[in-house]
Enzyme design. Sequence first.
Site, short mmCIF file in Angstrom:
data_model
loop_
_atom_site.label_atom_id
_atom_site.label_comp_id
_atom_site.label_asym_id
_atom_site.label_seq_id
_atom_site.Cartn_x
_atom_site.Cartn_y
_atom_site.Cartn_z
N HIS A 141 -7.30 -5.84 -0.20
CA HIS A 141 -6.12 -4.98 -0.12
C HIS A 141 -5.03 -5.56 0.78
CE1 HIS A 141 -4.01 -1.29 -0.89
NE2 HIS A 141 -3.95 -0.95 0.39
N SER B 251 0.83 -1.20 0.00
CA SER B 251 0.00 0.00 0.00
C SER B 251 0.86 1.26 0.00
CB SER B 251 -0.97 -0.04 1.18
OG SER B 251 -2.02 0.86 0.99
N ASP C 237 -9.68 -5.72 -4.67
CA ASP C 237 -9.22 -4.65 -3.79
C ASP C 237 -10.19 -3.46 -3.84
OD1 ASP C 237 -7.71 -2.63 -2.51
OD2 ASP C 237 -5.83 -3.58 -3.14
#
Length: 273
Positions: A252, A97, A224
């Site tokens: 995610h 991320s 996601d």
Amino acid sequence: MSNTISCYLQLLESLEKIKFKKIVLLHGEGFGAWCWYKTIAQLEEVGLQPTALDLTGSGIDLTDTNTVTTLAEYSKPLIKYLENLPVDEKVILVGHSSGGACLSYALEHFPEKISKAIFLCATMVSNGQRPFDVFAEELGSAERFMKESQFLIYGNGKDKPPTGFMFEKQLMKALYFNQSPTKDVALAMVSMRSTPLGPIMEELSLTPEKYGTGRRFYVQTLEDRALSPDVQEKLVRENPPEGVFKIKGSDHCPFFSRPQSLHKILIEIVQIP
């Protein structure tokens, strides 16, 4: 000997020959080294040497998140780790991320220490871009977010600019953990911390001579909701890596929702000559 055992022994043998076995795992916004517990166990089982770091103000690092204002500061634990590597050592970096920003920062400052950089549904920005811009489709423009978001934290008082943010739990569950086991979601709910705002609002300066020489790989997560597959596709198009891998059925947080698939891909990238 069963086929599975012989495949496993072959894998161990081929990983034995690999020169750089150190893998450094960098978490994303709100997470800490704790989120990699499954990945660490799996990598250790095949003889690799994983290290998960807490970025500044994350996990069990005691720094107050509200005092972390730059990407350099946020990435300090990683920078220290790379500075202390023996001269002939290199590592494989994995960034999840917004941890992708620390990955890009490290590639720009220590290209000679990194053998491969793996962006895991991460903010793989281009030169002059802010990590936050990648999330703009989900969260709105940075300017609007800074003015209107109800998730902002004002560590220096309401009359000063915001210092961090944290989503409320229901939204976090929907954004990050739509495919993750309930036990892992429970772990996340008691472990997540607020994220410093400065580092993800900083424009990255990336050069072809340094960042551009790095070997980058991107791992896409196809279920996601925090960083949609379309946005991930766009990142890969605008800043093409050496290889792109996809994890079906992953939210995610593939280290929770699809740990086995993630492990396989990491092993595959490790073995690319």
